[in-house]
Design an enzyme around this catalytic site. Structure first.
Site, short mmCIF file in Angstrom:
data_model
loop_
_atom_site.label_atom_id
_atom_site.label_comp_id
_atom_site.label_asym_id
_atom_site.label_seq_id
_atom_site.Cartn_x
_atom_site.Cartn_y
_atom_site.Cartn_z
N GLY A 81 44.83 49.94 46.14
CA GLY A 81 45.58 48.40 47.52
C GLY A 81 46.14 48.73 47.63
CG ASP A 82 48.63 47.58 44.44
OD1 ASP A 82 48.40 46.39 44.74
OD2 ASP A 82 48.97 48.09 42.94
CE LYS A 133 46.64 43.65 41.92
NZ LYS A 133 45.99 44.02 41.63
CE LYS A 190 33.47 46.04 55.46
NZ LYS A 190 32.73 46.36 56.35
N GLY A 191 37.41 50.38 50.20
CA GLY A 191 36.92 51.84 49.47
C GLY A 191 36.51 52.83 50.00
CD GLU A 192 33.62 56.64 47.51
OE1 GLU A 192 31.98 56.64 47.55
OE2 GLU A 192 33.93 56.63 46.31
O1 RIB Z 1 46.57 46.24 41.99
C1 RIB Z 1 46.83 47.31 40.80
C2 RIB Z 1 47.80 46.72 38.86
O2 RIB Z 1 47.42 45.53 39.19
C3 RIB Z 1 48.02 47.82 38.31
O3 RIB Z 1 49.08 48.15 38.18
C4 RIB Z 1 48.37 46.08 37.33
O4 RIB Z 1 49.63 45.87 36.90
C5 RIB Z 1 47.85 44.87 38.27
O5 RIB Z 1 48.91 44.18 38.97
#
Ligand code: RIB
Length: 300
Positions: free
Chosen positions: A242-243, A40, A212-214
């Site tokens: 999400g990242d 993340k 909330k995704g979509e």
């Molecule tokens: O949010 C996705 C990430 O969660 C992936 O890349 C995995 O490594 C975990 O950390």
């Protein structure tokens, strides 16, 4: 440029794509396997840097081939890696990821990420204070997160916490964060079971942003509960969406844009990111976000 510090994990992602998700005790045949950079912290730093942010990542890799691969990928994406520690007592973090119908299931083995502890962050405090915005996720020890959130709050830093994977958060951590970015499931956990969405949103106006995704992103403006819609895309792999949202949101906040614009910008970046395989492959550049906005406005 206003600096962004990202504190979080670095993982090597071992990704299997399957049409059938195996039940307990079952073996199924997959159709594709890839090794991708992930974690993340590493994903969020990459998302913010691709968009043009001046980003430094704080975290730990093992002194091994996977660690070197992750550091190379971060450098290619212009993420500052000089604060990342390499240590030999544990191997680089690893995530086993199953992709089925563009959705993922993930098991993370933290490895070297467990060395991103309070002692390490204490040693990096001056470097962290160079940033205006600090983005933190939770695949590192919780006592390190509690320490650094309290410490950075003393200096009036903008602290953005993506509570993933979620654990119940103390009132103190919640108070010190400027923004909290949980998804719906994480929101239930961080408030320790005492959770009703509208109530939590109203208590944390312009701070609690539930992804909330979509369905988009919901928050309380101080006047009303508002949902910023997600964009319509052809999803291939939701890993890292999400990242991307967290990294893009941090970048927009570092540009001192109004909150709603930051959320809209991050929603577009996150939407575009799911159109390619792997957490980082689909993360857009600023030009790609701009190109999407022009395309949509010319369709109207
Ligand atoms: O949010 C996705 C990430 O969660 C992936 O890349 C995995 O490594 C975990 O950390």
């Amino acid at each position: 440029m206003n600096k962004i510090a990202v504190i979080g994990s670095l993982n090597i992602d071992l990704v299997a794509v399957t049409d059938i998700s195996p039940k307990m005790g079952e073996t199924v045949m997959g159709k594709e396997f890839n090794i991708f950079p992930g974690g993340k912290g590493s994903n969020q730093a990459t998302a913010a840097a691709r968009l043009g942010g001046s980003v430094n990542l704080f975290g730990t890799v093992g002194d091994d081939q996977h660690g070197n691969f992750l550091l190379d990928r971060l450098s290619i994406n212009d993420v500052g890696i000089s604060n990342i520690q390499k240590q030999s007592e544990a191997s680089t973090g690893c995530a086993m990821i199953e992709i089925c119908d563009a959705q993922n299931r993930i098991i993370v083995v933290p490895g070297a990420n467990s060395k991103t502890d309070e002692g390490y962050l204490q040693g990096k405090i001056n470097n962290l204070l160079e940033a205006e915005v600090i983005l933190i996720s939770m695949e590192i020890p919780m006592d390190a997160i509690e320490y650094i959130v309290k410490e950075l709050a003393k200096y009036g830093k903008k602290i953005i916490l993506n509570p993933a994977p979620a654990v119940p958060l103390s009132e103190e951590v919640i108070t010190h964060c400027t923004y909290l970015l949980p998804n719906e499931h994480e929101a239930e956990i961080i408030f320790n079971g005492k959770y009703e969405e509208a109530e939590a949103l109203k208590k944390h106006a312009n701070k609690l942003l539930i992804t909330k995704g979509e369905q988009g992103i919901t928050y309380f403006t101080g006047q009303e509960i508002e949902t910023v819609p997600a964009i319509k895309v052809n999803p291939v792999d939701s890993t890292g969406a999400g990242d991307t949202f967290a990294g893009a949101f941090s970048f927009a906040i570092s540009q001192r844009k109004p909150l709603k614009e930051c959320i809209q910008f991050a929603a577009i970046a996150a939407g575009l990111s799911v159109e390619k395989r792997g957490a980082q492959s689909g993360m857009p550049t600023a030009a790609e976000v701009q190109e999407y906005c022009s395309r949509v406005s010319s369709d109207d």
